[in-house]
Design a protein around this motif. Structure first.
Motif, PDB file in Angstrom:
ATOM      1  N   VAL A 100       0.836  -1.194   0.000  1.00 28.95           N
ATOM      2  CA  VAL A 100       0.000   0.000   0.000  1.00 28.95           C
ATOM      3  C   VAL A 100       0.873   1.247   0.000  1.00 28.95           C
ATOM      4  CG1 VAL A 100      -1.976  -1.084   1.166  1.00 28.95           C
ATOM      5  CG2 VAL A 100      -0.192   0.018   2.523  1.00 28.95           C
ATOM      6  N   LYS A 101       0.267   2.336  -0.436  1.00 28.02           N
ATOM      7  CA  LYS A 101       0.919   3.641  -0.364  1.00 28.02           C
ATOM      8  C   LYS A 101       0.307   4.376   0.815  1.00 28.02           C
ATOM      9  CE  LYS A 101       1.190   8.088  -2.633  1.00 28.02           C
ATOM     10  NZ  LYS A 101       0.632   8.913  -3.702  1.00 28.02           N
ATOM     11  N   THR A 106       0.888  16.336   7.934  1.00 29.02           N
ATOM     12  CA  THR A 106       0.967  16.819   9.294  1.00 29.02           C
ATOM     13  C   THR A 106       1.234  18.322   9.332  1.00 29.02           C
ATOM     14  OG1 THR A 106       2.147  16.589  11.389  1.00 29.02           O
ATOM     15  CG2 THR A 106       3.403  16.096   9.412  1.00 29.02           C
ATOM     16  N   LYS A 107       0.540  18.987  10.223  1.00 22.99           N
ATOM     17  CA  LYS A 107       0.771  20.415  10.439  1.00 22.99           C
ATOM     18  C   LYS A 107       1.992  20.597  11.333  1.00 22.99           C
ATOM     19  CE  LYS A 107      -4.153  21.386  10.294  1.00 22.99           C
ATOM     20  NZ  LYS A 107      -5.313  21.812  11.067  1.00 22.99           N
ATOM     21  N   LYS A 108       2.167  19.646  12.227  1.00 23.78           N
ATOM     22  CA  LYS A 108       3.286  19.666  13.161  1.00 23.78           C
ATOM     23  C   LYS A 108       4.585  19.401  12.400  1.00 23.78           C
ATOM     24  CE  LYS A 108       4.651  17.158  17.322  1.00 23.78           C
ATOM     25  NZ  LYS A 108       4.279  16.057  18.215  1.00 23.78           N
ATOM     26  N   GLU A 109       5.675  19.909  12.882  1.00 24.70           N
ATOM     27  CA  GLU A 109       6.983  19.673  12.279  1.00 24.70           C
ATOM     28  C   GLU A 109       7.212  18.161  12.172  1.00 24.70           C
ATOM     29  OE1 GLU A 109      10.531  19.550  10.861  1.00 24.70           O
ATOM     30  OE2 GLU A 109      10.545  18.886  12.933  1.00 24.70           O
ATOM     31  N   ALA A 110       7.638  17.697  11.019  1.00 31.91           N
ATOM     32  CA  ALA A 110       7.626  16.260  10.722  1.00 31.91           C
ATOM     33  C   ALA A 110       8.943  15.539  10.966  1.00 31.91           C
ATOM     34  CB  ALA A 110       7.215  16.061   9.268  1.00 31.91           C
ATOM     35  N   VAL A 155       2.883   6.622  13.862  1.00 34.48           N
ATOM     36  CA  VAL A 155       2.271   7.919  13.574  1.00 34.48           C
ATOM     37  C   VAL A 155       1.494   8.417  14.792  1.00 34.48           C
ATOM     38  CG1 VAL A 155       0.552   9.129  12.151  1.00 34.48           C
ATOM     39  CG2 VAL A 155       2.156   7.525  11.082  1.00 34.48           C
ATOM     40  N   LYS A 156       0.699   7.550  15.394  1.00 35.72           N
ATOM     41  CA  LYS A 156      -0.151   7.969  16.515  1.00 35.72           C
ATOM     42  C   LYS A 156       0.660   8.344  17.753  1.00 35.72           C
ATOM     43  CE  LYS A 156      -4.295   5.660  14.964  1.00 35.72           C
ATOM     44  NZ  LYS A 156      -5.245   4.576  15.137  1.00 35.72           N
ATOM     45  N   TYR A 164      -3.740  10.780   7.742  1.00 32.60           N
ATOM     46  CA  TYR A 164      -3.081   9.834   6.839  1.00 32.60           C
ATOM     47  C   TYR A 164      -4.117   9.056   6.049  1.00 32.60           C
ATOM     48  CZ  TYR A 164      -3.888   6.413  10.574  1.00 32.60           C
ATOM     49  OH  TYR A 164      -4.468   5.615  11.533  1.00 32.60           O
ATOM     50  N   SER A 165      -3.694   8.611   4.873  1.00 31.28           N
ATOM     51  CA  SER A 165      -4.551   7.791   4.027  1.00 31.28           C
ATOM     52  C   SER A 165      -3.738   6.625   3.495  1.00 31.28           C
ATOM     53  CB  SER A 165      -5.136   8.620   2.876  1.00 31.28           C
ATOM     54  OG  SER A 165      -4.100   9.119   2.056  1.00 31.28           O
TER      55      SER A 165
END
Length: 190
Positions: A100-101, A106-110, A155-156, A164-165
């Motif tokens: 999967v892709k 994210t708005k937060k710094e990544a 991520v969480k 995310y998708s």
């Protein structure tokens, strides 16, 4: 009175509908998994599963036609179809075949999320973008479908508000996938 077991009320109104119900669960479950195999490009498994799917269906429909006056067979047929879809989807979810892709916005710094994904062995592509109201970071990764829960956990814990998708992908020619130690290894000379 000399009647066979197959002419008894027990068989006609209980066992026959039960067998039709079970056979429909089996053929629809197999059909659901077959469709997944077709979509994932498994050229060997799809026709093998298709053979058994149709064979079971033919047996069930034959019993329906032989007992057209038994409405319990119709109910069992419909219930088996519904249950087979549900069970097939559960099995397909557990198999988690394919790749999967994953796209994370994210708005937060990544940088911390990127670091955690890389540390877990996932390949990523990252870029900054402009969202509707503010700047965002977009992270793309191609992962095995069976790894979705692990990536979701990363991520969480790192950025619980990230969007995310997940999209199915049929084929990739290269990629960075986590290396897991082999469970079974062949020893030389044994």
């Amino acid at each position: 009175m000399d009647t066979s077991f197959y002419d008894s009320n027990l068989f006609i109104y209980l066992l026959l509908p039960g067998l039709i119900f079970i056979s429909r669960i089996a053929d629809v479950t197999i059909g659901t998994i077959r469709i997944v195999m077709v979509s994932k490009g498994h050229k060997l498994w799809a026709p093998i599963l298709g053979f058994f799917e149709v064979l079971i269906w033919l047996i069930a429909i034959t019993k329906i036609i032989e007992n057209l006056d038994n409405w319990l067979c119709y109910i069992a047929y419909g219930l088996g179809f519904a249950a087979g879809n549900y069970i097939g989807l559960l099995i397909e979810e557990k198999l988690a075949l394919g790749i999967v892709k994953l796209q994370i916005i994210t708005k937060k710094e990544a940088s911390k999320l990127i670091e955690n994904l890389k540390a877990a062995g996932y390949g990523i592509t990252h870029h900054n973008a402009q969202g509707a109201n503010e700047k965002v970071s977009i992270i793309h990764s191609i992962i095995k479908r069976s790894e979705i829960k692990k990536v979701e956990a990363i991520v969480k814990t790192t950025n619980p508000k990230a969007f995310y998708s997940v999209e199915d992908i049929k084929f990739v020619n290269e990629g960075v996938f986590p290396i897991h130690p082999a469970r079974f290894r062949m020893r030389k000379g044994k």
